[in-house]
Design a protein around this motif. Structure first.
Motif, PDB file in Angstrom:
ATOM      1  N   SER A   1       5.307   3.977  -6.386  1.00  0.00           N
ATOM      2  CA  SER A   1       6.444   3.320  -7.067  1.00  0.00           C
ATOM      3  C   SER A   1       6.813   3.901  -8.223  1.00  0.00           C
ATOM      4  CB  SER A   1       6.200   1.984  -6.855  1.00  0.00           C
ATOM      5  OG  SER A   1       5.952   1.369  -5.561  1.00  0.00           O
ATOM      6  N   ASP A   2       8.393   4.028  -8.843  1.00  0.00           N
ATOM      7  CA  ASP A   2       8.783   4.471  -9.720  1.00  0.00           C
ATOM      8  C   ASP A   2       8.657   3.445 -10.655  1.00  0.00           C
ATOM      9  OD1 ASP A   2      10.975   2.659  -9.649  1.00  0.00           O
ATOM     10  OD2 ASP A   2      12.417   4.498  -9.171  1.00  0.00           O
ATOM     11  N   GLU A   3       8.656   3.703 -11.892  1.00  0.00           N
ATOM     12  CA  GLU A   3       8.459   3.024 -13.158  1.00  0.00           C
ATOM     13  C   GLU A   3       9.240   1.508 -13.096  1.00  0.00           C
ATOM     14  OE1 GLU A   3      11.458   5.005 -16.277  1.00  0.00           O
ATOM     15  OE2 GLU A   3       9.151   4.962 -16.549  1.00  0.00           O
ATOM     16  N   HIS A   4      10.604   1.695 -12.459  1.00  0.00           N
ATOM     17  CA  HIS A   4      11.242   0.571 -12.438  1.00  0.00           C
ATOM     18  C   HIS A   4      10.832  -0.444 -11.402  1.00  0.00           C
ATOM     19  CE1 HIS A   4      14.145   2.126 -15.147  1.00  0.00           C
ATOM     20  NE2 HIS A   4      14.501   3.276 -14.338  1.00  0.00           N
ATOM     21  N   ALA A   5      10.382   0.053 -10.241  1.00  0.00           N
ATOM     22  CA  ALA A   5       9.765  -0.691  -9.457  1.00  0.00           C
ATOM     23  C   ALA A   5       8.465  -1.562  -9.665  1.00  0.00           C
ATOM     24  CB  ALA A   5       9.437   0.150  -7.969  1.00  0.00           C
ATOM     25  N   GLU A   6       7.676  -0.887 -10.369  1.00  0.00           N
ATOM     26  CA  GLU A   6       6.524  -1.271 -10.921  1.00  0.00           C
ATOM     27  C   GLU A   6       6.587  -2.371 -12.121  1.00  0.00           C
ATOM     28  OE1 GLU A   6       4.744   2.250 -12.378  1.00  0.00           O
ATOM     29  OE2 GLU A   6       4.003   3.007 -10.472  1.00  0.00           O
ATOM     30  N   ALA A   7       7.754  -2.079 -12.682  1.00  0.00           N
ATOM     31  CA  ALA A   7       7.935  -3.109 -13.936  1.00  0.00           C
ATOM     32  C   ALA A   7       8.538  -4.342 -13.171  1.00  0.00           C
ATOM     33  CB  ALA A   7       9.179  -2.627 -14.904  1.00  0.00           C
ATOM     34  N   ALA A   8       9.389  -3.974 -12.100  1.00  0.00           N
ATOM     35  CA  ALA A   8       9.971  -5.407 -11.545  1.00  0.00           C
ATOM     36  C   ALA A   8       8.783  -6.197 -10.850  1.00  0.00           C
ATOM     37  CB  ALA A   8      10.963  -5.035 -10.468  1.00  0.00           C
ATOM     38  N   ALA A   9       7.748  -5.475 -10.304  1.00  0.00           N
ATOM     39  CA  ALA A   9       6.848  -6.438  -9.732  1.00  0.00           C
ATOM     40  C   ALA A   9       5.823  -6.998 -10.733  1.00  0.00           C
ATOM     41  CB  ALA A   9       5.765  -5.179  -8.834  1.00  0.00           C
ATOM     42  N   GLU A  10       5.749  -6.314 -11.978  1.00  0.00           N
ATOM     43  CA  GLU A  10       4.839  -6.955 -12.830  1.00  0.00           C
ATOM     44  C   GLU A  10       5.905  -8.276 -13.397  1.00  0.00           C
ATOM     45  OE1 GLU A  10       3.210  -6.014 -17.300  1.00  0.00           O
ATOM     46  OE2 GLU A  10       3.967  -4.375 -16.099  1.00  0.00           O
ATOM     47  N   ALA A  11       6.925  -8.091 -13.450  1.00  0.00           N
ATOM     48  CA  ALA A  11       7.858  -9.176 -14.031  1.00  0.00           C
ATOM     49  C   ALA A  11       7.756 -10.304 -12.978  1.00  0.00           C
ATOM     50  CB  ALA A  11       9.110  -8.804 -14.320  1.00  0.00           C
ATOM     51  N   ALA A  12       7.769 -10.271 -11.890  1.00  0.00           N
ATOM     52  CA  ALA A  12       7.702 -11.016 -10.820  1.00  0.00           C
ATOM     53  C   ALA A  12       6.234 -11.653 -10.580  1.00  0.00           C
ATOM     54  CB  ALA A  12       8.433 -10.733  -9.323  1.00  0.00           C
ATOM     55  N   GLY A  13       5.274 -11.023 -11.135  1.00  0.00           N
ATOM     56  CA  GLY A  13       3.732 -11.573 -11.046  1.00  0.00           C
ATOM     57  C   GLY A  13       3.320 -11.216  -9.673  1.00  0.00           C
ATOM     58  N   VAL A  14       3.645 -10.153  -8.879  1.00  0.00           N
ATOM     59  CA  VAL A  14       3.158  -9.911  -7.635  1.00  0.00           C
ATOM     60  C   VAL A  14       2.560  -8.181  -7.638  1.00  0.00           C
ATOM     61  CG1 VAL A  14       4.737 -11.326  -6.476  1.00  0.00           C
ATOM     62  CG2 VAL A  14       5.339  -8.773  -7.006  1.00  0.00           C
ATOM     63  N   ARG A  15       1.905  -8.001  -6.846  1.00  0.00           N
ATOM     64  CA  ARG A  15       1.315  -6.845  -6.332  1.00  0.00           C
ATOM     65  C   ARG A  15       2.031  -6.597  -4.934  1.00  0.00           C
ATOM     66  NH1 ARG A  15      -3.578  -4.906  -3.874  1.00  0.00           N
ATOM     67  NH2 ARG A  15      -3.931  -6.998  -3.392  1.00  0.00           N
ATOM     68  N   ILE A  16       2.660  -5.147  -5.078  1.00  0.00           N
ATOM     69  CA  ILE A  16       3.496  -4.989  -3.746  1.00  0.00           C
ATOM     70  C   ILE A  16       2.651  -3.769  -3.022  1.00  0.00           C
ATOM     71  CG2 ILE A  16       5.455  -4.127  -2.381  1.00  0.00           C
ATOM     72  CD1 ILE A  16       7.046  -5.493  -4.813  1.00  0.00           C
ATOM     73  N   VAL A  17       2.279  -3.801  -1.743  1.00  0.00           N
ATOM     74  CA  VAL A  17       1.261  -2.658  -1.029  1.00  0.00           C
ATOM     75  C   VAL A  17       1.953  -2.587   0.282  1.00  0.00           C
ATOM     76  CG1 VAL A  17      -0.897  -3.327  -2.150  1.00  0.00           C
ATOM     77  CG2 VAL A  17      -0.471  -4.377  -0.159  1.00  0.00           C
ATOM     78  N   GLU A  18       1.762  -1.353   0.823  1.00  0.00           N
ATOM     79  CA  GLU A  18       2.011  -1.098   2.321  1.00  0.00           C
ATOM     80  C   GLU A  18       1.082  -1.852   3.135  1.00  0.00           C
ATOM     81  OE1 GLU A  18       3.771   2.629   3.249  1.00  0.00           O
ATOM     82  OE2 GLU A  18       3.758   3.311   0.983  1.00  0.00           O
ATOM     83  N   LEU A  19       1.397  -1.992   4.515  1.00  0.00           N
ATOM     84  CA  LEU A  19       0.548  -2.764   5.205  1.00  0.00           C
ATOM     85  C   LEU A  19       0.487  -1.915   6.528  1.00  0.00           C
ATOM     86  CD1 LEU A  19       2.168  -6.364   5.222  1.00  0.00           C
ATOM     87  CD2 LEU A  19       0.396  -5.503   3.945  1.00  0.00           C
ATOM     88  N   SER A  20      -0.857  -1.813   7.003  1.00  0.00           N
ATOM     89  CA  SER A  20      -1.255  -0.886   8.139  1.00  0.00           C
ATOM     90  C   SER A  20      -2.179  -1.615   9.036  1.00  0.00           C
ATOM     91  CB  SER A  20      -1.703   0.436   7.559  1.00  0.00           C
ATOM     92  OG  SER A  20      -2.858   0.184   6.769  1.00  0.00           O
ATOM     93  N   GLU A  21      -2.593  -2.769   8.727  1.00  0.00           N
ATOM     94  CA  GLU A  21      -3.674  -3.516   9.471  1.00  0.00           C
ATOM     95  C   GLU A  21      -3.209  -4.788   9.997  1.00  0.00           C
ATOM     96  OE1 GLU A  21      -6.693  -2.146   9.960  1.00  0.00           O
ATOM     97  OE2 GLU A  21      -6.302  -0.645   8.516  1.00  0.00           O
ATOM     98  N   LEU A  22      -3.675  -5.177  11.303  1.00  0.00           N
ATOM     99  CA  LEU A  22      -3.294  -6.369  12.092  1.00  0.00           C
ATOM    100  C   LEU A  22      -3.239  -7.568  11.101  1.00  0.00           C
ATOM    101  CD1 LEU A  22      -4.452  -5.991  15.717  1.00  0.00           C
ATOM    102  CD2 LEU A  22      -2.165  -5.930  14.952  1.00  0.00           C
ATOM    103  N   SER A  23      -4.168  -7.714  10.240  1.00  0.00           N
ATOM    104  CA  SER A  23      -4.491  -8.716   9.524  1.00  0.00           C
ATOM    105  C   SER A  23      -3.274  -9.061   8.706  1.00  0.00           C
ATOM    106  CB  SER A  23      -5.658  -8.974   8.737  1.00  0.00           C
ATOM    107  OG  SER A  23      -5.628  -7.629   8.043  1.00  0.00           O
ATOM    108  N   GLY A  24      -2.551  -7.858   8.164  1.00  0.00           N
ATOM    109  CA  GLY A  24      -1.359  -8.004   6.774  1.00  0.00           C
ATOM    110  C   GLY A  24      -0.296  -8.314   7.956  1.00  0.00           C
ATOM    111  N   PHE A  25      -0.068  -7.796   9.113  1.00  0.00           N
ATOM    112  CA  PHE A  25       1.075  -8.166   9.947  1.00  0.00           C
ATOM    113  C   PHE A  25       1.312  -9.414  10.223  1.00  0.00           C
ATOM    114  CE2 PHE A  25       0.523  -3.402  11.440  1.00  0.00           C
ATOM    115  CZ  PHE A  25       1.039  -2.954  10.327  1.00  0.00           C
ATOM    116  N   GLU A  26      -0.074  -9.969  10.617  1.00  0.00           N
ATOM    117  CA  GLU A  26      -0.180 -11.490  10.850  1.00  0.00           C
ATOM    118  C   GLU A  26       0.370 -12.333   9.882  1.00  0.00           C
ATOM    119  OE1 GLU A  26      -4.278 -11.407  12.164  1.00  0.00           O
ATOM    120  OE2 GLU A  26      -3.752 -10.933  14.275  1.00  0.00           O
ATOM    121  N   GLU A  27       0.072 -11.972   8.513  1.00  0.00           N
ATOM    122  CA  GLU A  27       0.223 -12.588   7.157  1.00  0.00           C
ATOM    123  C   GLU A  27       1.928 -12.495   7.297  1.00  0.00           C
ATOM    124  OE1 GLU A  27      -2.492 -12.350   3.316  1.00  0.00           O
ATOM    125  OE2 GLU A  27      -2.642 -10.493   4.556  1.00  0.00           O
TER     126      GLU A  27
END
Length: 277
Positions: free
Chosen positions: A11-37
């Motif tokens: 992710s570019d620096e703006h995306a990383e800064a927005a995630a930090e400001a929101a207090g979240v960690r954003i990740v791509e999902l590839s496992e069934l457990s993530g899709f179920e969430e």
């Protein structure tokens, strides 16, 4: 849930800064457990009818496996937002964002969109599209002011009648928002500079609000202002007749102007689309 594999685009620096400001960690999902969430999160947000989720676990699995975008936002170990998108037409240019939702505020939706933008740019795409209900004022503000996207097509009853807890049987008119990822207004919005164009002095009101209901005005001017209700979701429950009147009025006025070739160029703080011929 999985972190991005080694060597994948970051992710570019703006995306990383927005995630930090929101207090979240954003990740791509590839496992069934993530899709179920994601499925559980969207169920909590929309409360869809039985057998009618915004997207199924199986479809997320297929989209992810085919190289499309499925991502989740986490606070600690709890998923608080997610987004699902797939490649659109023309090939190699467009990502279509099918559904994005967050269970709480504080900038999570903005962080998800910036993560999605970085993902698309890393793959050589130049725009992201999505549909939204033109009656939902906060979404229009988010899409046009916060992100710098623009509605480019009006789509009457796009999904048919929707019976989830938010739409409560309303007809599903949508507009197609187009986010041109490298345009100056978008680049500025990504840096935290919302897009707030000035209303031209010759603008006239094509649709106004009076006592909670829509009132048609002039639609023949060079610049027209089209109002939407302050809270259509509450109105649907409290006064379905008024909500339906708004649906048809915005369809006729905003949809009519767009079908004639007028461009939506902004959204005011008072809740009006700015439409220019």
């Amino acid at each position: 849930m999985t972190d991005r594999p080694a060597g994948s685009p970051r992710s570019d620096e703006h995306a990383e800064a927005a995630a930090e400001a929101a207090g979240v960690r954003i990740v791509e999902l590839s496992e069934l457990s993530g899709f179920e969430e994601v499925h559980r999160l969207f169920d909590d947000i929309w409360h869809p009818g039985l057998g009618d989720p915004p997207i199924s676990v199986e479809m997320m699995r297929a989209l992810s496996h085919a190289g499309n975008y499925v991502a989740g936002a986490y606070q600690g170990g709890r998923m608080v937002g997610a987004s699902v998108a797939f490649f659109g037409a023309p090939p190699g240019q467009v990502l279509h964002s099918h559904v994005t939702g967050a269970s709480v505020g504080r900038g999570i939706g903005f962080a998800l969109k910036l993560h999605q933008r970085a993902w698309a740019l890393d793959r050589g795409l130049d725009r992201i599209t999505w549909t939204y209900d033109p009656l939902v004022r906060r979404n229009a503000h988010f899409n046009m002011v916060k992100l710098g996207a623009r509605p480019e097509e009006y789509l009457p009853s796009f999904y048919g009648v929707m019976e989830d807890a938010i739409n409560t049987g309303d007809e599903s008119d949508r507009v197609l928002a187009v986010w041109r990822l490298s345009e100056p207004r978008v680049s500025a919005a990504v840096r935290g500079e919302p897009y707030r164009p000035q209303v031209p002095p010759d603008a006239v009101t094509a649709l106004a609000e009076r006592d909670g209901r829509p009132v048609a005005g002039r639609g023949d001017a060079r610049v027209a202002l089209v109002a939407v209700p302050s809270d259509i979701e509450t109105l649907r429950r409290a006064d379905p007749g008024a909500a339906l009147a708004w649906r048809h009025a915005v369809r006729d006025v905003l949809g009519g102007l767009m079908r004639e070739g007028a461009r939506v160029t902004g959204f005011t703080g008072e809740g009006h689309y700015i439409v220019e011929r």
